[in-house]
Enzyme design. Structure first.
Site, PDB file in Angstrom:
ATOM      1  N   SER A 124       5.511   6.797   7.423  1.00 19.23           N
ATOM      2  CA  SER A 124       5.099   7.949   6.629  1.00 19.23           C
ATOM      3  C   SER A 124       5.772   9.109   7.405  1.00 19.23           C
ATOM      4  O   SER A 124       5.644   8.980   8.834  1.00 19.23           O
ATOM      5  CB  SER A 124       3.870   8.444   6.336  1.00 19.23           C
ATOM      6  OG  SER A 124       3.380   9.446   6.088  1.00 19.23           O
ATOM      7  N   TYR A 148      -5.465   8.746   9.333  1.00 21.99           N
ATOM      8  CA  TYR A 148      -4.622   7.869   8.470  1.00 21.99           C
ATOM      9  C   TYR A 148      -3.452   7.699   9.174  1.00 21.99           C
ATOM     10  O   TYR A 148      -2.466   6.584   9.561  1.00 21.99           O
ATOM     11  CB  TYR A 148      -4.364   8.562   7.195  1.00 21.99           C
ATOM     12  CG  TYR A 148      -3.281   8.209   6.284  1.00 21.99           C
ATOM     13  CD1 TYR A 148      -3.044   6.986   5.690  1.00 21.99           C
ATOM     14  CD2 TYR A 148      -2.087   8.995   6.253  1.00 21.99           C
ATOM     15  CE1 TYR A 148      -1.796   6.318   5.269  1.00 21.99           C
ATOM     16  CE2 TYR A 148      -0.746   8.661   5.587  1.00 21.99           C
ATOM     17  CZ  TYR A 148      -0.758   7.352   5.092  1.00 21.99           C
ATOM     18  OH  TYR A 148       0.333   7.030   4.454  1.00 21.99           O
ATOM     19  N   LYS A 152      -0.847   4.633  11.071  1.00 19.87           N
ATOM     20  CA  LYS A 152       0.668   4.380  10.739  1.00 19.87           C
ATOM     21  C   LYS A 152       1.226   4.355  12.092  1.00 19.87           C
ATOM     22  O   LYS A 152       2.138   3.473  12.335  1.00 19.87           O
ATOM     23  CB  LYS A 152       1.306   5.692   9.970  1.00 19.87           C
ATOM     24  CG  LYS A 152       0.840   5.374   8.544  1.00 19.87           C
ATOM     25  CD  LYS A 152       1.334   4.224   7.779  1.00 19.87           C
ATOM     26  CE  LYS A 152       0.830   4.079   6.071  1.00 19.87           C
ATOM     27  NZ  LYS A 152       1.163   2.848   5.795  1.00 19.87           N
TER      28      LYS A 152
HETATM   29  P1  NAD Z   1      -1.395   2.564  -3.461  1.00 16.78           P
HETATM   30  O1  NAD Z   1      -2.647   2.901  -3.223  1.00 16.78           O
HETATM   31  O2  NAD Z   1      -0.854   3.307  -4.759  1.00 16.78           O
HETATM   32  O3  NAD Z   1      -0.791   1.084  -3.127  1.00 16.78           O
HETATM   33  C1  NAD Z   1      -1.366   0.292  -2.123  1.00 16.78           C
HETATM   34  C2  NAD Z   1      -1.701  -0.949  -2.748  1.00 16.78           C
HETATM   35  O4  NAD Z   1      -2.183  -1.641  -1.672  1.00 16.78           O
HETATM   36  C3  NAD Z   1      -2.866  -0.789  -3.814  1.00 16.78           C
HETATM   37  O5  NAD Z   1      -2.337  -1.705  -4.960  1.00 16.78           O
HETATM   38  C4  NAD Z   1      -4.060  -1.570  -3.149  1.00 16.78           C
HETATM   39  O6  NAD Z   1      -4.924  -2.091  -3.973  1.00 16.78           O
HETATM   40  C5  NAD Z   1      -3.488  -2.383  -2.166  1.00 16.78           C
HETATM   41  N1  NAD Z   1      -4.339  -2.535  -1.013  1.00 16.78           N
HETATM   42  C6  NAD Z   1      -4.884  -1.825  -0.148  1.00 16.78           C
HETATM   43  N2  NAD Z   1      -5.567  -2.312   0.990  1.00 16.78           N
HETATM   44  C7  NAD Z   1      -5.412  -3.648   0.664  1.00 16.78           C
HETATM   45  C8  NAD Z   1      -5.599  -4.921   1.474  1.00 16.78           C
HETATM   46  N3  NAD Z   1      -6.420  -4.680   2.503  1.00 16.78           N
HETATM   47  N4  NAD Z   1      -5.262  -5.926   0.929  1.00 16.78           N
HETATM   48  C9  NAD Z   1      -4.748  -6.028  -0.028  1.00 16.78           C
HETATM   49  N5  NAD Z   1      -4.121  -5.055  -0.671  1.00 16.78           N
HETATM   50  C10 NAD Z   1      -4.562  -3.919  -0.482  1.00 16.78           C
HETATM   51  O7  NAD Z   1      -0.291   3.493  -2.440  1.00 16.78           O
HETATM   52  P2  NAD Z   1       1.034   3.918  -2.290  1.00 16.78           P
HETATM   53  O8  NAD Z   1       1.285   5.293  -2.526  1.00 16.78           O
HETATM   54  O9  NAD Z   1       1.807   2.868  -3.371  1.00 16.78           O
HETATM   55  O10 NAD Z   1       1.503   3.680  -0.894  1.00 16.78           O
HETATM   56  C11 NAD Z   1       2.057   2.427  -0.233  1.00 16.78           C
HETATM   57  C12 NAD Z   1       2.118   2.280   1.061  1.00 16.78           C
HETATM   58  O11 NAD Z   1       2.919   3.415   1.273  1.00 16.78           O
HETATM   59  C13 NAD Z   1       0.977   2.766   1.775  1.00 16.78           C
HETATM   60  O12 NAD Z   1       1.015   1.965   3.000  1.00 16.78           O
HETATM   61  C14 NAD Z   1       0.987   4.233   2.088  1.00 16.78           C
HETATM   62  O13 NAD Z   1       0.221   4.328   3.403  1.00 16.78           O
HETATM   63  C15 NAD Z   1       2.490   4.574   2.370  1.00 16.78           C
HETATM   64  N6  NAD Z   1       2.762   5.838   2.151  1.00 16.78           N
HETATM   65  C16 NAD Z   1       2.588   6.313   1.037  1.00 16.78           C
HETATM   66  C17 NAD Z   1       2.826   7.955   0.531  1.00 16.78           C
HETATM   67  C18 NAD Z   1       2.795   8.391  -0.652  1.00 16.78           C
HETATM   68  O14 NAD Z   1       2.458   9.695  -0.649  1.00 16.78           O
HETATM   69  N7  NAD Z   1       2.150   7.708  -1.775  1.00 16.78           N
HETATM   70  C19 NAD Z   1       3.710   8.630   1.572  1.00 16.78           C
HETATM   71  C20 NAD Z   1       3.814   7.825   2.855  1.00 16.78           C
HETATM   72  C21 NAD Z   1       3.587   6.532   2.984  1.00 16.78           C
END
Ligand code: NAD
Ligand code: UDP
Length: 337
Positions: A124, A148, A152
């Protein structure tokens, strides 16, 4: 090629699964559904007219990871699974270190044991901390301002250490800016639990009548209209970036790459663009600044173009139009089917 997509049922994961399936990859999703709904994966199959395999499991469970990699003869991993709410991370830091850091460590151990050495990791722009210069280039100093972000950063450092010791690994660290929007068919999209923390899902819920108004957190920033500026990127563009990164991992490396548009938009610009896209009014009130927010944050997205041949294609209007289609067709997200 068979790709293991951890957290594949989530917001970015589902959109990436769509692009992977359309490109002909075999897809195996491992998700514990702590922040997602299995229906989302049915919708992915509906959009692509292809099927994927689903393993209900946790990335902290090394045995299930190893069994999955063996069973499906996995070639590469795209790792989305983790927790992502900044505020919650301040209240429950250990949950964040466990899911994000320990979870990734277990995944890497399983990969090493199974001889799977190709990884795309969801990082991120938060790892840049308070911007010292803009736009943010990948060599900007790294820091974290909350658990958080620190989780990362820790994973990024773990990946760089792993690569130093095993230079045959192929690792792409993708630093996302602000993913918004939804697949154009309106069948999948972001489905936040409770009240959304992020701007676009909150604006969308105001437009659909779930909240009376948007709280704008500060209008006294040193920006053109005083509200915070961010680099919003359409989630389909972001998803496509993962396929470009996978293709680039045809040689050993550990590379960090920004995925953003390179263009910043203020809160007021987003609010007005959403009004135009939805035909709804989005009333607002100005509140005090949110703690820890920076005034302006946007990417230098040149490296992604140079290395991957990737460039974001969708503008703010498309992001709002697609987000609105998803929100208005599914006012309760995936929970009613
Ligand atoms: P999200 O919460 O929609 O998706 C994450 C998925 O991981 C979910 O389906 C959840 O059920 C699953 N999950 C969480 N912990 C788990 C575990 N211990 N074992 C198995 N499954 C698990 O989030 P997203 O927005 O799709 O983000 C995906 C990734 O991208 C994350 O790592 C997040 O930190 C990163 N990210 C997201 C953003 C944003 O703004 N959405 C920005 C930068 C980085
Ligand atoms: N923001 C806002 N009201 C909200 C949510 C967010 O004014 O209800 C502002 C926030 O202060 C920031 C921008 O919108 O300037 C983007 O916030 P978001 O949480 O979506 O992304 P991040 O700050 O993590 O980049």
């Amino acid at each position: 090629m068979a790709i293991l997509v951890t957290g594949g049922a989530g917001y970015i994961g589902t959109h990436t699964c769509v692009e992977l399936l359309l490109a002909g990859y075999e897809v195996v999703v491992l998700d514990n559904f702590c922040n997602s709904h299995p229906t989302a994966l049915d919708r992915v199959e509906q959009i692509t007219a292809r099927s994927l395999s689903v393993v209900r499991g946790d990335v902290r469970d090394q045995a299930i990871l190893e069994a999955t990699m063996h069973h499906f003869a996995i070639d590469a991993v795209i790792h989305f699974a983790g927790l992502k709410a900044v505020g919650e991370s301040v209240e429950k830091p250990l949950d964040y270190y466990e899911n994000n850091v320990v979870g990734t460590h277990r995944l890497l151990q399983a990969m090493q044991k199974c001889g799977v050495e190709t990884l795309v990791f969801s990082s991120s722009a938060t790892v840049y901390g308070e911007p010292k210069q803009l736009p943010l280039t990948e060599d900007h100093p790294l820091s974290a301002t909350n658990p958080y972000g620190r989780s990362k950063l820790m994973v990024e450092e773990m990946l760089r250490d792993l690569w130093q010791a095993n230079t045959h690994w192929r690792i792409a660290i993708l630093r996302y800016f602000n993913p918004v929007g939804a697949h154009p068919l309106g069948l999948i999209g972001e489905d936040p639990r409770g009240v959304p923390n992020n701007l676009m899902p909150y604006v969308a819920q105001v437009a659909v009548g779930k909240h009376a108004y948007l709280n704008i957190w500060g209008n006294d920033y040193p920006t053109p209209d005083g509200t915070g500026v961010r680099d919003y990127i359409h989630v389909v563009d972001l998803a496509k970036g993962h396929l470009k990164a996978l293709a680039h991992l045809n040689a050993p490396q550990c590379t960090a790459i920004n995925l953003g548009t390179g263009v910043g938009h203020s809160v007021q610009e987003v609010r007005k663009a959403f009004e135009r896209a939805s035909g709804q009014t989005v009333p607002y009130k100005v509140s005090t600044r949110r703690q820890g927010d920076v005034a302006t944050c946007y990417a230098d997205a040149q490296l992604a173009t140079t290395l991957l041949g990737w460039k974001a294609e969708h503008d703010l209007v498309t992001m709002c139009t697609d987000h609105w289609r998803w929100q208005s067709l599914n006012p309760n997200g995936f929970s009613n089917g």
